[in-house]
Scaffold this motif. Structure first.
Motif, PDB file in Angstrom:
ATOM      1  N   MET A 122       0.847  -1.198   0.000  1.00 27.49           N
ATOM      2  CA  MET A 122       0.000   0.000   0.000  1.00 27.49           C
ATOM      3  C   MET A 122       0.882   1.248   0.000  1.00 27.49           C
ATOM      4  N   PRO A 161     -12.355   4.232   5.524  1.00 25.27           N
ATOM      5  CA  PRO A 161     -11.824   3.030   6.155  1.00 25.27           C
ATOM      6  C   PRO A 161     -10.301   2.978   6.004  1.00 25.27           C
ATOM      7  N   LYS A 202      -1.485  -1.393  12.867  1.00 24.23           N
ATOM      8  CA  LYS A 202      -2.003  -1.802  11.558  1.00 24.23           C
ATOM      9  C   LYS A 202      -1.841  -3.303  11.327  1.00 24.23           C
ATOM     10  N   LEU A 222      -5.349  -0.633   4.656  1.00 24.65           N
ATOM     11  CA  LEU A 222      -4.240  -1.500   5.085  1.00 24.65           C
ATOM     12  C   LEU A 222      -4.702  -2.422   6.217  1.00 24.65           C
ATOM     13  N   LYS A 261       2.702   2.410  14.922  1.00 27.48           N
ATOM     14  CA  LYS A 261       1.814   2.282  13.753  1.00 27.48           C
ATOM     15  C   LYS A 261       1.841   0.867  13.184  1.00 27.48           C
ATOM     16  N   ALA A 300      -0.116   3.941  -1.829  1.00 24.27           N
ATOM     17  CA  ALA A 300      -0.990   5.080  -2.144  1.00 24.27           C
ATOM     18  C   ALA A 300      -1.171   5.978  -0.927  1.00 24.27           C
TER      19      ALA A 300
HETATM   20  O1  C5P Z   1      -2.054   5.919   9.133  1.00 20.93           O
HETATM   21  P1  C5P Z   1      -1.268   6.353   7.943  1.00 20.93           P
HETATM   22  O2  C5P Z   1      -2.069   7.117   6.928  1.00 20.93           O
HETATM   23  O3  C5P Z   1       0.037   7.020   8.277  1.00 20.93           O
HETATM   24  O4  C5P Z   1      -0.846   4.972   7.251  1.00 20.93           O
HETATM   25  C1  C5P Z   1      -0.214   4.953   6.020  1.00 20.93           C
HETATM   26  C2  C5P Z   1      -0.378   3.596   5.400  1.00 20.93           C
HETATM   27  O5  C5P Z   1      -1.736   3.168   5.500  1.00 20.93           O
HETATM   28  C3  C5P Z   1      -0.050   3.584   3.931  1.00 20.93           C
HETATM   29  O6  C5P Z   1       0.411   2.288   3.579  1.00 20.93           O
HETATM   30  C4  C5P Z   1      -1.405   3.884   3.303  1.00 20.93           C
HETATM   31  O7  C5P Z   1      -1.476   3.413   1.968  1.00 20.93           O
HETATM   32  C5  C5P Z   1      -2.348   3.134   4.227  1.00 20.93           C
HETATM   33  N1  C5P Z   1      -3.681   3.720   4.395  1.00 20.93           N
HETATM   34  C6  C5P Z   1      -4.787   2.969   4.061  1.00 20.93           C
HETATM   35  N2  C5P Z   1      -6.048   3.480   4.233  1.00 20.93           N
HETATM   36  C7  C5P Z   1      -6.218   4.704   4.744  1.00 20.93           C
HETATM   37  C8  C5P Z   1      -5.100   5.474   5.111  1.00 20.93           C
HETATM   38  C9  C5P Z   1      -3.847   4.963   4.919  1.00 20.93           C
HETATM   39  O8  C5P Z   1      -4.627   1.830   3.607  1.00 20.93           O
HETATM   40  N3  C5P Z   1      -7.450   5.185   4.897  1.00 20.93           N
END
Ligand code: C5P
Length: 236
Positions: free
Chosen positions: A93, A127, A176, A130, A172, A95
């Protein structure tokens, strides 16, 4: 026999920044260029993987030799990522997913009128894709097929008086539940749209943090090499 490190592997990579519509002509966006995600796609392709790139808004073209799925919003990216994850060995991920989206999308252009109050935009949370990918991997019915799936997140951290970048990133990673977290230390002029990058790769396994720096291609090559090592460790 010579074999590429990701030969026969299916790798899904998200890249770019989502755009969250306000009305037919306006959106909330971010400064992600897509360069890091595209560089990862190239590195994975060159390592022999079959690559699916889930591309949100990008300033750079998608590379040749990868399967591209175009998306606009976080909700569309979620659909595409959860679907692709069903048969992926690796999901990365990269993006920049908007954390919030406008609660309501106007079907017509929001008008400016002298007689009305300044508009207020209410946002709702998107949502965390990740986290959902991690949950989906171990959901009943998926568990057997996805036991060896590797899930990689990215994090841009600034650090502050309360804690350093790695400490924030470690928290984090735990929250996650992904296997690897690639951490960028960001300042105001760093990372977004730039060609170079400096990262630390943290692992859920507790392995020593690994540093990688250089062009986004060099950083991507290091991330993909690490992915190859992790895959071959769990499923030789
Ligand atoms: O919490 P944060 O935005 O710093 O986390 C970054 C990671 O989580 C990245 O890998 C990003 O692609 C993913 N992400 C996600 N869904 C979200 C926000 C971030 O999958 N809503």
């Amino acid at each position: 026999d010579f074999q590429l490190p990701l030969a026969g592997r299916k790798v899904t990579i998200s890249a770019g920044g989502t755009r969250e519509p306000l009305d037919p002509v306006r959106f909330l966006g971010n400064r992600s260029s897509g360069k890091q995600g595209v560089a990862l796609a190239v590195a994975a392709r060159n390592a022999g993987a079959t690559v699916r790139l889930i591309a949100a808004h990008m300033d750079v073209p998608a590379p040749a030799g990868v399967d591209v799925v175009r998306v606009e919003t976080a909700l569309q990216l979620r659909e595409a990522a959860l679907a692709a994850a069903a048969d992926s060995d690796v999901v990365i991920m990269a993006a920049a997913v908007a954390d919030f989206r406008p609660a309501e999308v106007s079907g017509t252009k929001i008008k400016k009128r002298d007689d009305t109050a300044d508009p207020v935009i209410t946002l709702v949370r998107n949502p965390d894709i990740l986290q959902e990918l991690v949950e989906a991997r171990s959901a009943p019915g998926n568990e057997a097929a996805r036991r060896h799936q590797l899930i990689v997140g990215f994090a841009a951290e600034t650090g502050d008086g309360q804690g350093d970048v790695v400490a924030y990133a470690e928290a984090k990673l735990k929250r996650k539940g992904c296997d690897l977290l690639v951490v960028n230390h960001v300042g105001t002029d760093k990372v977004f749209g730039q060609d170079t990058n400096s990262v630390v790769i943290l692992a859920r396994s507790g392995a020593e943090p690994q540093e990688a720096a250089g062009s986004k291609s060099e950083v991507s090559a290091a991330v993909i090499t690490r992915v190859g090592h992790e895959l071959n460790h769990v499923s030789p």
